[in-house]
Write a protein that holds these residues in place. Structure first.
Motif, PDB file in Angstrom:
ATOM      1  N   ARG A 130       0.812  -1.220   0.000  1.00  0.00           N
ATOM      2  CA  ARG A 130       0.000   0.000   0.000  1.00  0.00           C
ATOM      3  C   ARG A 130       0.846   1.270   0.000  1.00  0.00           C
ATOM      4  O   ARG A 130       0.502   2.270  -0.626  1.00  0.00           O
ATOM      5  CB  ARG A 130      -0.935  -0.003   1.215  1.00  0.00           C
ATOM      6  CG  ARG A 130      -2.045   1.038   1.139  1.00  0.00           C
ATOM      7  CD  ARG A 130      -3.127   0.742   2.130  1.00  0.00           C
ATOM      8  NE  ARG A 130      -3.857  -0.449   1.766  1.00  0.00           N
ATOM      9  CZ  ARG A 130      -5.058  -0.442   1.166  1.00  0.00           C
ATOM     10  NH1 ARG A 130      -5.647   0.683   0.863  1.00  0.00           N
ATOM     11  NH2 ARG A 130      -5.650  -1.576   0.880  1.00  0.00           N
ATOM     12  N   CYS A 135      -1.973   7.945  -1.799  1.00  0.00           N
ATOM     13  CA  CYS A 135      -3.250   7.868  -1.071  1.00  0.00           C
ATOM     14  C   CYS A 135      -3.966   9.201  -1.288  1.00  0.00           C
ATOM     15  O   CYS A 135      -3.534  10.242  -0.786  1.00  0.00           O
ATOM     16  CB  CYS A 135      -2.992   7.621   0.409  1.00  0.00           C
ATOM     17  SG  CYS A 135      -4.452   7.879   1.438  1.00  0.00           S
ATOM     18  N   LEU A 136      -5.041   9.164  -2.041  1.00  0.00           N
ATOM     19  CA  LEU A 136      -5.752  10.406  -2.379  1.00  0.00           C
ATOM     20  C   LEU A 136      -6.348  11.053  -1.134  1.00  0.00           C
ATOM     21  O   LEU A 136      -6.467  12.276  -1.049  1.00  0.00           O
ATOM     22  CB  LEU A 136      -6.857  10.110  -3.397  1.00  0.00           C
ATOM     23  CG  LEU A 136      -6.344   9.734  -4.788  1.00  0.00           C
ATOM     24  CD1 LEU A 136      -7.470   9.182  -5.653  1.00  0.00           C
ATOM     25  CD2 LEU A 136      -5.673  10.916  -5.472  1.00  0.00           C
ATOM     26  N   HIS A 137      -6.702  10.241  -0.174  1.00  0.00           N
ATOM     27  CA  HIS A 137      -7.269  10.803   1.052  1.00  0.00           C
ATOM     28  C   HIS A 137      -6.199  11.548   1.850  1.00  0.00           C
ATOM     29  O   HIS A 137      -6.409  12.647   2.337  1.00  0.00           O
ATOM     30  CB  HIS A 137      -7.879   9.678   1.894  1.00  0.00           C
ATOM     31  CG  HIS A 137      -8.543  10.167   3.132  1.00  0.00           C
ATOM     32  ND1 HIS A 137      -9.552  11.114   3.113  1.00  0.00           N
ATOM     33  CD2 HIS A 137      -8.333   9.874   4.434  1.00  0.00           C
ATOM     34  CE1 HIS A 137      -9.933  11.367   4.348  1.00  0.00           C
ATOM     35  NE2 HIS A 137      -9.206  10.631   5.174  1.00  0.00           N
ATOM     36  N   VAL A 196       0.079   6.041   2.692  1.00  0.00           N
ATOM     37  CA  VAL A 196      -0.172   5.444   4.011  1.00  0.00           C
ATOM     38  C   VAL A 196       0.304   3.999   4.013  1.00  0.00           C
ATOM     39  O   VAL A 196       0.356   3.349   2.966  1.00  0.00           O
ATOM     40  CB  VAL A 196      -1.679   5.466   4.391  1.00  0.00           C
ATOM     41  CG1 VAL A 196      -2.175   6.873   4.663  1.00  0.00           C
ATOM     42  CG2 VAL A 196      -2.543   4.763   3.355  1.00  0.00           C
ATOM     43  N   CYS A 201      -4.081   3.067   6.783  1.00  0.00           N
ATOM     44  CA  CYS A 201      -5.229   3.214   5.878  1.00  0.00           C
ATOM     45  C   CYS A 201      -6.545   3.118   6.664  1.00  0.00           C
ATOM     46  O   CYS A 201      -6.680   2.305   7.577  1.00  0.00           O
ATOM     47  CB  CYS A 201      -5.151   2.107   4.819  1.00  0.00           C
ATOM     48  SG  CYS A 201      -6.646   1.921   3.867  1.00  0.00           S
ATOM     49  N   LEU A 202      -7.493   3.985   6.268  1.00  0.00           N
ATOM     50  CA  LEU A 202      -8.785   4.011   6.959  1.00  0.00           C
ATOM     51  C   LEU A 202      -9.609   2.756   6.700  1.00  0.00           C
ATOM     52  O   LEU A 202     -10.527   2.438   7.439  1.00  0.00           O
ATOM     53  CB  LEU A 202      -9.612   5.187   6.438  1.00  0.00           C
ATOM     54  CG  LEU A 202      -9.353   6.555   7.037  1.00  0.00           C
ATOM     55  CD1 LEU A 202     -10.319   7.554   6.427  1.00  0.00           C
ATOM     56  CD2 LEU A 202      -9.514   6.513   8.541  1.00  0.00           C
ATOM     57  N   GLY A 203      -9.282   2.081   5.606  1.00  0.00           N
ATOM     58  CA  GLY A 203     -10.111   0.943   5.181  1.00  0.00           C
ATOM     59  C   GLY A 203     -11.105   1.444   4.159  1.00  0.00           C
ATOM     60  O   GLY A 203     -11.670   2.543   4.308  1.00  0.00           O
ATOM     61  N   VAL A 204     -11.283   0.644   3.123  1.00  0.00           N
ATOM     62  CA  VAL A 204     -12.067   1.121   1.981  1.00  0.00           C
ATOM     63  C   VAL A 204     -13.510   1.473   2.371  1.00  0.00           C
ATOM     64  O   VAL A 204     -14.102   2.417   1.832  1.00  0.00           O
ATOM     65  CB  VAL A 204     -12.000   0.086   0.828  1.00  0.00           C
ATOM     66  CG1 VAL A 204     -12.666  -1.220   1.212  1.00  0.00           C
ATOM     67  CG2 VAL A 204     -12.568   0.633  -0.454  1.00  0.00           C
ATOM     68  N   CYS A 207     -13.292   5.007   4.111  1.00  0.00           N
ATOM     69  CA  CYS A 207     -12.591   6.087   3.421  1.00  0.00           C
ATOM     70  C   CYS A 207     -13.524   6.783   2.427  1.00  0.00           C
ATOM     71  O   CYS A 207     -14.151   6.116   1.593  1.00  0.00           O
ATOM     72  CB  CYS A 207     -11.391   5.518   2.676  1.00  0.00           C
ATOM     73  SG  CYS A 207     -10.532   6.740   1.693  1.00  0.00           S
ATOM     74  N   GLY A 210     -12.541   5.923  -1.043  1.00  0.00           N
ATOM     75  CA  GLY A 210     -12.261   4.500  -1.224  1.00  0.00           C
ATOM     76  C   GLY A 210     -12.506   3.998  -2.633  1.00  0.00           C
ATOM     77  O   GLY A 210     -11.731   3.193  -3.152  1.00  0.00           O
ATOM     78  N   CYS A 213      -9.582   4.830  -4.834  1.00  0.00           N
ATOM     79  CA  CYS A 213      -8.270   4.539  -4.230  1.00  0.00           C
ATOM     80  C   CYS A 213      -7.392   3.718  -5.178  1.00  0.00           C
ATOM     81  O   CYS A 213      -7.802   2.672  -5.677  1.00  0.00           O
ATOM     82  CB  CYS A 213      -8.492   3.781  -2.930  1.00  0.00           C
ATOM     83  SG  CYS A 213      -6.963   3.138  -2.245  1.00  0.00           S
ATOM     84  N   GLU A 216      -6.537   0.209  -3.769  1.00  0.00           N
ATOM     85  CA  GLU A 216      -7.689  -0.702  -3.833  1.00  0.00           C
ATOM     86  C   GLU A 216      -7.951  -1.148  -5.270  1.00  0.00           C
ATOM     87  O   GLU A 216      -8.292  -2.298  -5.516  1.00  0.00           O
ATOM     88  CB  GLU A 216      -8.939  -0.024  -3.253  1.00  0.00           C
ATOM     89  CG  GLU A 216      -8.866   0.213  -1.756  1.00  0.00           C
ATOM     90  CD  GLU A 216      -8.790  -1.084  -0.942  1.00  0.00           C
ATOM     91  OE1 GLU A 216      -9.310  -2.108  -1.407  1.00  0.00           O
ATOM     92  OE2 GLU A 216      -8.184  -1.059   0.136  1.00  0.00           O
TER      93      GLU A 216
HETATM   94  S1  SF4 Z   1      -8.647   3.442   1.213  1.00  0.00           S
HETATM   95 FE1  SF4 Z   1      -8.500   5.664   1.509  1.00  0.00          FE
HETATM   96  S2  SF4 Z   1      -7.035   5.896   3.186  1.00  0.00           S
HETATM   97 FE2  SF4 Z   1      -6.779   3.836   2.396  1.00  0.00          FE
HETATM   98  S3  SF4 Z   1      -5.148   4.066   0.865  1.00  0.00           S
HETATM   99 FE3  SF4 Z   1      -7.098   4.237  -0.199  1.00  0.00          FE
HETATM  100  S4  SF4 Z   1      -7.444   6.448  -0.318  1.00  0.00           S
HETATM  101 FE4  SF4 Z   1      -5.912   6.110   1.260  1.00  0.00          FE
END
Ligand code: SF4
Length: 690
Positions: A130, A135-137, A196, A201-204, A207, A210, A213, A216
């Motif tokens: 990962r 990570c867009l978030h 991250v 990661c927050l988890g899909v 997020c 998500g 992502c 993902e």
């Molecule tokens: S699920 Fe969200 S927090 Fe996790 S890597 Fe993807 S964009 Fe980032």
């Protein structure tokens, strides 16, 4: 042509049912024709062995020299198996270069060529950890404050700002968000601000981004592909972790398998630094009372003080003040986690801050516990090795930290890799001293093997070998080593010294480089020696000397390949990563046998562990390490069928020491000599002919 050895045990079968697909030989012939090559005996032999291994469930270690066409030899049976059974096959590599070759060149051609006979187009995908994806978030979320090293360096602050700005621009262009696609790259510090770890990661499902992502998407793509290309690090994470990160699979093919143990070891290595503790405390401090967070800050300051006074090297007994500080870190991190409390329905921004804090706290807590545990019992000392690391690398001094690594990864690989998948390991270098024994032992494969001899397993009771069957096979090389290459051992030179290269080595090097007219790859055992040789020879020879570190390694290799009267001097990454066919490389020089440094904490602990069991620690650990690197270095010489040249080892111990025979037997079968005049004459002839 190939030499085999086998072990017996309980049979395992992955796919013994006949299917309606064309035979392996038909598919291989189609694939070879599509890439414009000719069928090579070693390639056919290897492809059949891989196919048999997949069908029977027996593991396979196959050594295949450069030019065998080994990627096709494993890709064709892998694709056939995936299409026949509807399950992904995982292919793991050590280097980005090989990943690129597979995904950008070999697999697209194969998918096209095999679509007709297989009645559908085989699919493939690349999957990394990962942390390798943007990570867009995180890109729009909270950023860490720069650490002290960056904070007090105005140039570093502005460079990081520029890099993060460039990452933002790139984020709107990239379709895959893979860090390796970003050219030129950015510093690790900048990348950490927009990526991250799996823990962070927050988890899909939680997020807000998500569905877009990158990580993902890559995982989903891999999940529906026939072939998934990954790296040894992710393979190790999958084997080590409780969560499955790779898609469901029953076959793993490990290319560049000579590097597997080192890669798995580095994934399994924990690191605890005062900086990591400070980051965890800072992240926690935004969510909890100062009083609780300050306990961690203070414990981290205590660690900083102790580490600043600690000598680098292995820690055999944990000093009381360090143990007390680690307990304080463990307890303070735990208190912070408790204060943050259980999961709430936070808004995404708050959830991210919480997740970042928790993951940093858990990391610090778990590593402190692991270091403390390593000194709990004598048995624990045989599982984990702890050392203070303060090594200087080319990018500048690293912060001092405590590291903890497993003494070996054989148990892990045996249980989680070989125990769960049919595994095929391949590389140009898997036999050392003529057998697979040394590497098989490190991988956790049972028994004593002799290449060319069918042997019953002789596993000891410590090795639960009865359910593991494997075969070792050397399919040879298409090169005629004794005719194409000379192995020169400079027997007349003095043994290497501690303080740089002796004058006699520099003079020998000058004579060799002059005779070869440049065209020399100098592989040195330290950066210091590479720089010393560069400085010395630049004044004394008429050819350009490029030195690693003067520019990016890729650019230096390109210049070296394009200009034959040039030398390239460097250290470890050049031992394995240079592929220069043609007359630009006719001489490979190695200054000394690349034993691990005597103060290398892991190697010395491993050596001691072997000796405590009555074994020969030096041969098992140090000589094996050196043999692998020597073979990799010597492998730089012949890269195409027309290549000719010399591998010169200046260290006379290759010819004179008792272990010299084992090392020489690990090298390709070049024509051997210790006569410098014969070698110089051969180099002059080669230079004149090109
Ligand atoms: S699920 Fe969200 S927090 Fe996790 S890597 Fe993807 S964009 Fe980032």
């Amino acid at each position: 042509m190939g030499l085999r050895a086998g072990l017996t045990g309980l049979p395992g079968t992955v796919s013994a049912m006949p299917d309606s697909l064309p035979s392996l030989r038909e598919l291989l012939a189609t694939a070879v024709a599509a890439v414009g090559g000719a069928e090579r005996p070693g390639q056919v032999e290897m492809a059949e062995a891989v196919h048999a291994s997949i069908r029977t469930g027996d593991h396979l270690a196959v050594q295949a020299g450069t030019g065998t066409g080994k990627s096709l030899a494993y890709l064709v049976p892998a694709i056939r198996h995936a299409v026949a059974n509807g399950k992904s096959v995982v292919i793991s590599t050590a280097t980005i270069a090989l990943q690129r070759q597979l995904v950008d060149r070999d697999l697209p051609r194969l998918a096209k060529a095999l679509a007709k006979p297989l009645k559908r187009t085989p699919t493939f995908a690349i999957l990394k950890g990962r942390r390798n994806y943007l990570c867009l978030h995180r890109l729009d979320g909270p950023k860490d404050e720069p650490d002290d090293q960056v904070l007090f360096d105005p140039f570093a602050v502005s460079r990081m700002g520029r890099e993060v700005g460039r990452l933002r621009d790139w984020a709107s262009d990239t379709e895959v968000g893979d860090r390796d696609e970003l050219v030129p790259g950015v510093s690790d510090q900048a990348w950490r601000q927009v990526s991250v770890s799996a823990r962070e990661c927050l988890g899909v499902s939680r997020c807000p981004i998500g569905t877009d992502c990158f990580a993902e998407k890559a995982k989903a793509e891999a999940g529906k592909s026939d072939v998934v290309v990954t790296n040894h690090a992710l393979l190790a994470i999958d084997a080590l972790g409780t969560a499955q990160v790779l898609p469901e699979h029953d076959v793993v093919i490990i290319d560049e398998a000579h590097d597997l143990v080192d890669r798995v070891t580095s994934v399994a290595t924990g690191e605890l630094s005062a900086t990591a503790v400070a980051v965890a405390a800072r992240r926690a401090g935004k969510l909890i009372t100062d009083e609780v967070a300050d306990r961690l800050v203070e414990a981290g300051e205590g660690l900083a003080m102790l580490l600043s006074e600690a000598p680098a090297g292995r820690v055999d007994d944990l000093p009381e003040p360090v143990a007390v500080t680690l307990q304080a870190i463990r307890d303070a991190a735990h208190a912070c986690v408790t204060a943050i409390g259980s999961e709430r329905k936070d808004d995404p921004e708050a959830a991210t801050a919480r997740k970042l804090a928790l993951s940093a706290l858990e990391e610090v807590h778990d590593t402190a516990v692991r270091v403390l545990d390593a000194f709990g019992t004598e048995d624990a000392k045989l599982r984990d090795v702890v050392w203070v690391s303060g090594d200087i690398n080319t990018a500048g001094p690293r912060p001092v930290s405590l590291r903890v690594a497993p003494l070996g990864v054989a148990g892990l690989l045996r249980e989680r890799l070989f125990g769960e998948n049919t595994t095929i390991l391949t590389s140009a270098t898997l036999t050392l001293g003529g057998t697979f024994d040394a590497l098989a032992k490190q991988w956790g494969l049972p028994g004593k093997q002799r290449v060319g001899v069918k042997a019953e397993g002789t596993a000891t009771d410590k090795e639960p070998s009865d359910d593991i069957r494997w075969t070792g096979m050397d399919v040879g090389s298409p090169f005629d080593h004794p005719r194409a290459g000379i192995l020169y051992s400079a027997r007349h030179l003095p043994p290497p010294g501690r303080d740089g290269l002796p004058p006699a080595y520099l003079e020998e090097l000058r004579e060799l480089v002059t005779a070869a007219g440049g065209r020399t790859l100098g592989l040195f055992s330290s950066m210091r020696a590479a720089k010393q040789a560069t400085a010395e020879l630049r004044d004394k020879v008429d050819v350009d000397i490029l030195c690693q570190g003067d520019d990016s390694t890729a650019l230096l290799v390109k210049k070296f390949a394009e200009n034959p009267p040039t030398c390239l001097f460097g250290t470890l990454s050049l031992w394995q990563g240079v592929d220069v066919p043609g007359p630009s490389l006719t001489l490979v020089v190695m200054d000394r046998i690349p034993f691990p440094r005597p103060d290398d904490p892991l190697a010395s602990a491993r050596q001691r562990a072997v000796e405590s069991r009555g074994g020969n620690g030096f041969l098992t650990v140090a000589a094996t390490h050196a043999a692998l690197l020597l073979a990799q270095g010597a492998g730089r010489l012949l890269r195409s069928m027309d290549d000719k040249g010399v591998v010169a080892v200046l260290d006379p111990r290759l010819a004179t020491a008792r272990y010299g025979g084992f090392l020489r037997a690990s090298l390709p079968p070049f024509w051997p000599t210790t006569d410098p005049e014969v070698v110089r004459a051969a180099l002059r002839r080669l230079a004149a002919a090109s």
